[in-house]
Design a protein around this motif. Structure first.
Motif, PDB file in Angstrom:
ATOM      1  N   ARG A  92       8.592   0.084   8.863  1.00  0.00           N
ATOM      2  CA  ARG A  92       7.691  -0.767   9.624  1.00  0.00           C
ATOM      3  C   ARG A  92       8.233  -2.185   9.683  1.00  0.00           C
ATOM      4  O   ARG A  92       8.746  -2.718   8.695  1.00  0.00           O
ATOM      5  N   GLY A  93       8.091  -2.815  10.844  1.00  0.00           N
ATOM      6  CA  GLY A  93       8.556  -4.173  11.021  1.00  0.00           C
ATOM      7  C   GLY A  93       7.588  -5.189  10.450  1.00  0.00           C
ATOM      8  O   GLY A  93       6.453  -4.880  10.085  1.00  0.00           O
ATOM      9  N   SER A  94       8.036  -6.458  10.428  1.00  0.00           N
ATOM     10  CA  SER A  94       7.216  -7.523   9.833  1.00  0.00           C
ATOM     11  C   SER A  94       5.902  -7.709  10.577  1.00  0.00           C
ATOM     12  O   SER A  94       4.849  -7.942   9.967  1.00  0.00           O
ATOM     13  N   ALA A 152       8.304 -13.435   3.334  1.00  0.00           N
ATOM     14  CA  ALA A 152       8.625 -14.016   2.022  1.00  0.00           C
ATOM     15  C   ALA A 152       8.431 -12.991   0.909  1.00  0.00           C
ATOM     16  O   ALA A 152       9.264 -12.859   0.004  1.00  0.00           O
ATOM     17  N   LEU A 153       7.315 -12.239   0.994  1.00  0.00           N
ATOM     18  CA  LEU A 153       7.033 -11.234  -0.040  1.00  0.00           C
ATOM     19  C   LEU A 153       7.996 -10.056   0.044  1.00  0.00           C
ATOM     20  O   LEU A 153       8.334  -9.455  -0.978  1.00  0.00           O
ATOM     21  N   LEU A 154       8.424  -9.723   1.258  1.00  0.00           N
ATOM     22  CA  LEU A 154       9.387  -8.624   1.397  1.00  0.00           C
ATOM     23  C   LEU A 154      10.696  -8.946   0.685  1.00  0.00           C
ATOM     24  O   LEU A 154      11.328  -8.066   0.094  1.00  0.00           O
ATOM     25  N   GLY A 155      11.095 -10.222   0.725  1.00  0.00           N
ATOM     26  CA  GLY A 155      12.301 -10.616  -0.003  1.00  0.00           C
ATOM     27  C   GLY A 155      12.165 -10.405  -1.500  1.00  0.00           C
ATOM     28  O   GLY A 155      13.100  -9.950  -2.172  1.00  0.00           O
ATOM     29  N   VAL A 156      10.977 -10.722  -2.028  1.00  0.00           N
ATOM     30  CA  VAL A 156      10.729 -10.511  -3.453  1.00  0.00           C
ATOM     31  C   VAL A 156      10.742  -9.025  -3.778  1.00  0.00           C
ATOM     32  O   VAL A 156      11.333  -8.581  -4.775  1.00  0.00           O
ATOM     33  N   LEU A 157      10.066  -8.228  -2.935  1.00  0.00           N
ATOM     34  CA  LEU A 157      10.026  -6.777  -3.160  1.00  0.00           C
ATOM     35  C   LEU A 157      11.413  -6.164  -3.119  1.00  0.00           C
ATOM     36  O   LEU A 157      11.733  -5.263  -3.895  1.00  0.00           O
ATOM     37  N   GLU A 158      12.253  -6.656  -2.208  1.00  0.00           N
ATOM     38  CA  GLU A 158      13.609  -6.112  -2.113  1.00  0.00           C
ATOM     39  C   GLU A 158      14.391  -6.409  -3.389  1.00  0.00           C
ATOM     40  O   GLU A 158      15.122  -5.545  -3.896  1.00  0.00           O
ATOM     41  N   LEU A 159      14.237  -7.613  -3.923  1.00  0.00           N
ATOM     42  CA  LEU A 159      14.917  -7.954  -5.165  1.00  0.00           C
ATOM     43  C   LEU A 159      14.426  -7.096  -6.325  1.00  0.00           C
ATOM     44  O   LEU A 159      15.198  -6.730  -7.224  1.00  0.00           O
ATOM     45  N   ASP A 160      13.122  -6.764  -6.318  1.00  0.00           N
ATOM     46  CA  ASP A 160      12.545  -5.930  -7.381  1.00  0.00           C
ATOM     47  C   ASP A 160      12.907  -4.454  -7.222  1.00  0.00           C
ATOM     48  O   ASP A 160      12.649  -3.658  -8.121  1.00  0.00           O
ATOM     49  N   GLY A 161      13.481  -4.089  -6.091  1.00  0.00           N
ATOM     50  CA  GLY A 161      13.747  -2.677  -5.839  1.00  0.00           C
ATOM     51  C   GLY A 161      12.523  -1.934  -5.342  1.00  0.00           C
ATOM     52  O   GLY A 161      12.495  -0.708  -5.355  1.00  0.00           O
ATOM     53  N   GLY A 162      11.520  -2.682  -4.863  1.00  0.00           N
ATOM     54  CA  GLY A 162      10.298  -2.037  -4.397  1.00  0.00           C
ATOM     55  C   GLY A 162      10.270  -1.753  -2.922  1.00  0.00           C
ATOM     56  O   GLY A 162       9.370  -1.066  -2.430  1.00  0.00           O
ATOM     57  N   ALA A 163      11.228  -2.295  -2.152  1.00  0.00           N
ATOM     58  CA  ALA A 163      11.285  -2.050  -0.710  1.00  0.00           C
ATOM     59  C   ALA A 163      12.744  -2.088  -0.274  1.00  0.00           C
ATOM     60  O   ALA A 163      13.573  -2.786  -0.867  1.00  0.00           O
ATOM     61  N   VAL A 164      13.043  -1.331   0.769  1.00  0.00           N
ATOM     62  CA  VAL A 164      14.392  -1.321   1.332  1.00  0.00           C
ATOM     63  C   VAL A 164      14.299  -1.591   2.824  1.00  0.00           C
ATOM     64  O   VAL A 164      13.326  -1.218   3.486  1.00  0.00           O
ATOM     65  N   ARG A 165      15.333  -2.227   3.359  1.00  0.00           N
ATOM     66  CA  ARG A 165      15.344  -2.606   4.768  1.00  0.00           C
ATOM     67  C   ARG A 165      16.356  -1.759   5.525  1.00  0.00           C
ATOM     68  O   ARG A 165      17.444  -1.462   5.027  1.00  0.00           O
ATOM     69  N   SER A 166      15.981  -1.345   6.717  1.00  0.00           N
ATOM     70  CA  SER A 166      16.885  -0.622   7.607  1.00  0.00           C
ATOM     71  C   SER A 166      16.816  -1.265   8.991  1.00  0.00           C
ATOM     72  O   SER A 166      16.090  -2.255   9.195  1.00  0.00           O
ATOM     73  N   GLU A 167      17.544  -0.698   9.944  1.00  0.00           N
ATOM     74  CA  GLU A 167      17.523  -1.247  11.305  1.00  0.00           C
ATOM     75  C   GLU A 167      16.140  -1.135  11.927  1.00  0.00           C
ATOM     76  O   GLU A 167      15.767  -1.913  12.806  1.00  0.00           O
ATOM     77  N   ARG A 168      15.343  -0.154  11.477  1.00  0.00           N
ATOM     78  CA  ARG A 168      14.025   0.068  12.062  1.00  0.00           C
ATOM     79  C   ARG A 168      12.911  -0.680  11.342  1.00  0.00           C
ATOM     80  O   ARG A 168      11.771  -0.669  11.793  1.00  0.00           O
ATOM     81  N   GLY A 169      13.215  -1.327  10.232  1.00  0.00           N
ATOM     82  CA  GLY A 169      12.183  -2.073   9.537  1.00  0.00           C
ATOM     83  C   GLY A 169      12.243  -1.865   8.031  1.00  0.00           C
ATOM     84  O   GLY A 169      13.300  -1.553   7.475  1.00  0.00           O
ATOM     85  N   TRP A 170      11.093  -2.020   7.398  1.00  0.00           N
ATOM     86  CA  TRP A 170      10.993  -1.949   5.939  1.00  0.00           C
ATOM     87  C   TRP A 170      10.284  -0.692   5.501  1.00  0.00           C
ATOM     88  O   TRP A 170       9.314  -0.245   6.134  1.00  0.00           O
ATOM     89  N   ARG A 171      10.765  -0.146   4.375  1.00  0.00           N
ATOM     90  CA  ARG A 171      10.168   1.074   3.814  1.00  0.00           C
ATOM     91  C   ARG A 171       9.955   0.865   2.328  1.00  0.00           C
ATOM     92  O   ARG A 171      10.747   0.237   1.627  1.00  0.00           O
ATOM     93  N   SER A 172       8.848   1.427   1.820  1.00  0.00           N
ATOM     94  CA  SER A 172       8.536   1.296   0.394  1.00  0.00           C
ATOM     95  C   SER A 172       9.402   2.230  -0.434  1.00  0.00           C
ATOM     96  O   SER A 172       9.707   3.352  -0.020  1.00  0.00           O
ATOM     97  N   VAL A 173       9.785   1.764  -1.609  1.00  0.00           N
ATOM     98  CA  VAL A 173      10.470   2.608  -2.581  1.00  0.00           C
ATOM     99  C   VAL A 173       9.505   3.024  -3.667  1.00  0.00           C
ATOM    100  O   VAL A 173       9.672   4.037  -4.321  1.00  0.00           O
ATOM    101  N   LEU A 174       8.481   2.262  -3.881  1.00  0.00           N
ATOM    102  CA  LEU A 174       7.505   2.543  -4.925  1.00  0.00           C
ATOM    103  C   LEU A 174       6.152   2.784  -4.295  1.00  0.00           C
ATOM    104  O   LEU A 174       5.787   2.174  -3.301  1.00  0.00           O
ATOM    105  N   ARG A 175       5.377   3.683  -4.917  1.00  0.00           N
ATOM    106  CA  ARG A 175       4.020   3.958  -4.432  1.00  0.00           C
ATOM    107  C   ARG A 175       3.018   3.119  -5.181  1.00  0.00           C
ATOM    108  O   ARG A 175       3.152   2.917  -6.359  1.00  0.00           O
TER     109      ARG A 175
END
Length: 418
Positions: free
Chosen positions: A377-379, A395-418
């Protein structure tokens, strides 16, 4: 392969009871090596079957039962061809063996008794022809696609693997999800959730193809568009259980069916127990989702522990006999308690869940709720779903990415953790 081989012409009951002589073994081995029908069938599976190392590697895979440590030690020390020469009474290999590599005379004698009846070419023709017809591949330890994790099994590593599907699925980064055949709705729910999320993240789901937890894990991985491996106790041409015939076809199309016994070989209790070591060896971690006190999944867990692989168990109600084996693993065998996919990731050595940070920030909780494990999903969409501004979301997506809680692809952001 027929599990009850025919008596060779001229053989008697008395010769079957004793270790064959070197002269007899040499003749039997020569007949199998030079049989034109066997070579023709083998060449359809492996165009290089005429190479002595490939040919003799195939022979070892045909004549031994899974986990034969005497055969494994000989082949590891000498190679397939020289090991056969030693078994047949040749002298070249004995010089190359150190004292601690030489099997005891009694063990070698017993091995020859086991292997000699299977040196009959007629015993293997049907299985080889079936493998060629179905496009089954033969993998040997010298092949680039051989799973290197098998080396951890030492002398009990398989001498050959028969494969339907993609050999890349055997790379050793998978997660084994195993459990009871007579599974409960609770166990199937957990197995489906774990397998689906892990497969969507790119983890290969490894299991045994049985009813219950195994089948649930395979199906969930396929639904998530991921890859799954079914390790079978019989030939990869024989769907067992038969009710999973369609499931096995789907697994072969996008993952892999694998066995260390040739096509036509029936699954037996011993072969089920032996294949469990392969499930553990192919996986970076083993998770027992649901298991009774006598479940075969506990055998798989034992192999994982012996290999030093991470072992997890899912707890269940204390009144449930279907979870008694899991509770035993937690109590007596130092298995890690697994209650979520995040626990599995941590078991695999991934980043721990940053639960404290997210719990302290209500905006982070809202964003986590808006993210999805499978759909990117996009921003803008995340801002709409969470009720946050786009600037705050990014801003929060950047924090989540550093924590390993979200990953970014060409189509948007996806959760790694539930």
């Amino acid at each position: 392969m027929n599990d009850l081989p025919k008596k060779r012409a001229g053989a008697t009951d008395s010769t079957a009871l004793r270790a064959p002589s070197s002269a007899e073994m040499k003749v039997m081995l020569r007949d199998l090596r030079e049989d034109s029908r066997v070579l023709a069938a083998a060449t359809r599976i492996r165009p290089d079957a005429g190479d002595p190392d490939v040919r003799d590697g195939l022979i070892w895979g045909l004549v031994t039962e899974p986990g034969d440590g005497v055969a494994g030690a000989l082949v590891a020390a000498l190679g397939a061809t020289e090991a056969l020469e030693v078994v047949a009474g040749g002298h070249g290999g004995s010089v190359g063996l150190a004292d601690d590599e030489r099997p005891a005379a009694g063990a070698l004698r017993e091995g020859r008794r086991r292997w000699a009846p299977r040196l009959d070419p007629d015993l293997h023709l049907g299985g080889l022809r079936t493998a060629a017809r179905m496009g089954v591949r033969l993998l040997l330890p010298s092949d680039p696609e051989w799973p290197t994790s098998m080396a951890d099994l030492g002398a009990h590593a398989p001498l050959a693997l028969w494969l339907r599907g993609d050999a890349a699925a055997l790379a050793g980064s998978g997660v084994a999800l195993v459990g009871a055949r007579a599974s409960s709705s609770y166990g199937e729910h957990v197995a489906g959730e774990f397998a689906g999320e892990l497969a969507a993240e790119g983890r290969v789901i490894v299991s045994g193809g049985a009813y219950g937890i195994d089948g649930t894990a395979h199906r969930a991985a396929l639904r998530a568009g991921g890859m799954t491996v079914a390790v079978l106790a019989g030939g990869v041409d024989r769907p067992y259980p038969s009710g999973h015939a369609q499931l096995f076809e789907r697994i072969a199309a996008s993952g892999a069916l694998v066995s260390e016994v040739a096509c036509g070989v029936a699954p037996t209790r011993w072969r089920f127990l032996a294949r469990n070591r392969l499930i553990s060896a192919l996986s970076a971690a083993t998770i027992v989702v649901e298991a009774g006190q006598r479940s075969g999944s506990l055998n798989t867990a034992g192999h994982a522990a012996a290999l030093g692989r991470p072992l997890g168990a899912v707890p269940g109600p204390i009144t449930s006999t279907a979870s008694a084996g899991c509770h035993r693993l937690l109590r007596d065998y130092d298995a890690c308690c697994v209650t979520s996919v995040a626990d599995v990731r941590e078991l695999l050595g991934g980043a721990p869940v940053a639960a404290t940070r997210r719990a302290e920030d209500p905006d982070m909780v809202r964003l986590a709720d808006a993210l999805n494990v499978r759909a990117a999903r996009g921003s803008t969409e995340l801002a709409q779903r969470s009720g946050l501004s786009i600037d705050r979301v990014e801003a929060l997506l950047g924090v989540l990415e550093l924590d390993g809680g979200a990953v970014r692809s060409e189509r948007g952001w996806r959760s790694v953790l539930r």
